[in-house]
Design a protein around this motif. Sequence first.
Motif, short mmCIF file in Angstrom:
data_model
loop_
_atom_site.label_atom_id
_atom_site.label_comp_id
_atom_site.label_asym_id
_atom_site.label_seq_id
_atom_site.Cartn_x
_atom_site.Cartn_y
_atom_site.Cartn_z
N GLN A 51 -2.69 7.34 16.37
CA GLN A 51 -1.31 7.07 15.96
C GLN A 51 -1.23 5.79 15.13
N LEU A 52 -2.03 4.78 15.52
CA LEU A 52 -2.08 3.53 14.76
C LEU A 52 -2.59 3.79 13.34
N LEU A 53 -3.65 4.60 13.23
CA LEU A 53 -4.21 4.94 11.91
C LEU A 53 -3.18 5.67 11.07
N SER A 54 -2.55 6.69 11.66
CA SER A 54 -1.58 7.50 10.93
C SER A 54 -0.38 6.66 10.49
N SER A 55 0.20 5.92 11.42
CA SER A 55 1.40 5.14 11.09
C SER A 55 1.11 4.03 10.10
N SER A 56 -0.07 3.41 10.21
CA SER A 56 -0.44 2.34 9.27
C SER A 56 -0.55 2.89 7.85
N ALA A 57 -1.20 4.06 7.73
CA ALA A 57 -1.34 4.68 6.40
C ALA A 57 0.03 5.06 5.84
N VAL A 58 0.88 5.64 6.69
CA VAL A 58 2.21 6.04 6.26
C VAL A 58 3.04 4.83 5.85
N ILE A 59 2.94 3.74 6.62
CA ILE A 59 3.72 2.53 6.30
C ILE A 59 3.30 1.95 4.95
N VAL A 60 1.99 1.93 4.69
CA VAL A 60 1.51 1.43 3.38
C VAL A 60 2.08 2.27 2.25
N ILE A 61 2.04 3.60 2.41
CA ILE A 61 2.57 4.51 1.39
C ILE A 61 4.07 4.28 1.20
N LEU A 62 4.79 4.12 2.31
CA LEU A 62 6.24 3.91 2.24
C LEU A 62 6.60 2.58 1.59
N ILE A 63 5.80 1.55 1.84
CA ILE A 63 6.05 0.25 1.21
C ILE A 63 5.88 0.36 -0.31
N LEU A 64 4.86 1.12 -0.75
CA LEU A 64 4.66 1.34 -2.18
C LEU A 64 5.84 2.11 -2.77
N MET A 65 6.32 3.12 -2.04
CA MET A 65 7.49 3.88 -2.49
C MET A 65 8.73 3.01 -2.54
N LEU A 66 8.86 2.13 -1.56
CA LEU A 66 10.00 1.22 -1.52
C LEU A 66 9.98 0.27 -2.71
N PHE A 67 8.79 -0.23 -3.03
CA PHE A 67 8.64 -1.13 -4.18
C PHE A 67 9.05 -0.42 -5.47
N MET A 68 8.56 0.82 -5.63
CA MET A 68 8.93 1.58 -6.83
C MET A 68 10.43 1.86 -6.87
N SER A 69 11.01 2.15 -5.71
CA SER A 69 12.45 2.45 -5.64
C SER A 69 13.28 1.23 -6.04
N VAL A 70 12.86 0.06 -5.60
CA VAL A 70 13.57 -1.18 -5.96
C VAL A 70 13.48 -1.41 -7.46
N ARG A 71 12.28 -1.19 -8.02
CA ARG A 71 12.11 -1.37 -9.46
C ARG A 71 12.97 -0.39 -10.25
N LEU A 72 13.06 0.85 -9.76
CA LEU A 72 13.90 1.85 -10.41
C LEU A 72 15.37 1.46 -10.31
N TYR A 73 15.75 0.93 -9.15
CA TYR A 73 17.13 0.51 -8.93
C TYR A 73 17.52 -0.60 -9.91
N VAL A 74 16.59 -1.51 -10.16
CA VAL A 74 16.86 -2.63 -11.06
C VAL A 74 16.87 -2.17 -12.52
N SER A 75 16.02 -1.19 -12.85
CA SER A 75 15.78 -0.84 -14.26
C SER A 75 16.69 0.24 -14.81
N TYR A 76 17.16 1.16 -13.96
CA TYR A 76 17.91 2.30 -14.46
C TYR A 76 19.34 2.31 -13.96
#
Length: 390
Positions: free
Chosen positions: A13-38
Amino acid sequence: MTLTQWLSGPNGQLLSSSAVIVILILMLFMSVRLYVSYRNKRIYRLLITAIPIIIIKQCLLVVLAYPGWSLSPFLHLAFTILQILSFIIINFVFMKLYTHRTAQLKVIPFIIMSMMTFVIAGIQFAIMPNSMDTVVHAQAFTYPALDFYGLIVIFMIMLDTRSAHMSSKYYASLIVFFASELARLSNAYVFHGSLTWLLTISQLLPIVYYTLLFILLFEWVIERLMFTYQSSIMDGLTGLYNRRHFSSKAEQLLQSNKPMAIIFCDIDNFKKLNDTHGHHKADGVLKQVSEIIKEESSGIGSAGRYGGEELLSCISTERVKPEIVAESIRRRVEQETMVTISVGFSTSKESKVVQEMIKQADEAMYYSKTTGKNKVTPFKSSAASKKSKA
């Protein structure tokens, strides 16, 4: 301990959640950039709201996977509601992103699904009111009404995708998420945690699901960047380079110290064509002529739109003669379209400055236009050239 047993335990569960959290943080970063840019900030705001909820949920799953940790069932019920809502929001956002503006995505089904989540939660609370006051371990969390409603939500979203032409990755992500939920519910309600491989699947498949969502979002960002870049250098109607970028390409060719030429083309009687056949027909003819110039310039140079019905080509003359290329363009336009063109060209022998070469080619074209049209004139033999020498 086998690998399956290790993956089905707290470490899995630690492995799965850690991987998912990293992916979600990257998605969040892209979402913030999109929010600022468009400008379409409402969609990105929804995505920015949903992603942190899932991150918190994943952190909670890690904590509860280890022995000794417990949580109020009421709090877990709240997180289950938020998980379903975040799933609905994320899928709405992705469908909205990939739906063409002319096709209206129906919002009502998503609103109904969100409202039904609270209704089902209320039913769940009414069925099990006493259990909400006790503190239980993570393995004891079972909310049948909400759990099985989650599967129904997946099916409803799959049905709603008929109005949006989504990519195969998106459909694959829904199937993966459905398989993950099915494995989790089967393990909880049918096998009561006796099959470790089912638990392993339910813990690892979310990694695949969020990876597919990340790829979808990343591809969409790349498409937007490419579209923005193309819009900045291309003419929207003809598909040729705009004047600024054409000048840049011609400058690059000139700086390479290779002999070059600029060919200037102007469609004969284009205003008359506009007036008699309409703008739609005239635009179609302009596209045809542009495509011919683009094809004739391919491999030896670039083509651009100077303005209106004026089209340009800059070519390397190392292996071809500019008069042959210019004549080929003129002949093909005459044979393949309903119009003719007047053509003029200038070479790097006459000037070493791009803007001066364009001016010379324009003057040579004007000579063709005023002496009968539908012909090719080199600048060195035009009246303008003789006047400048005089």
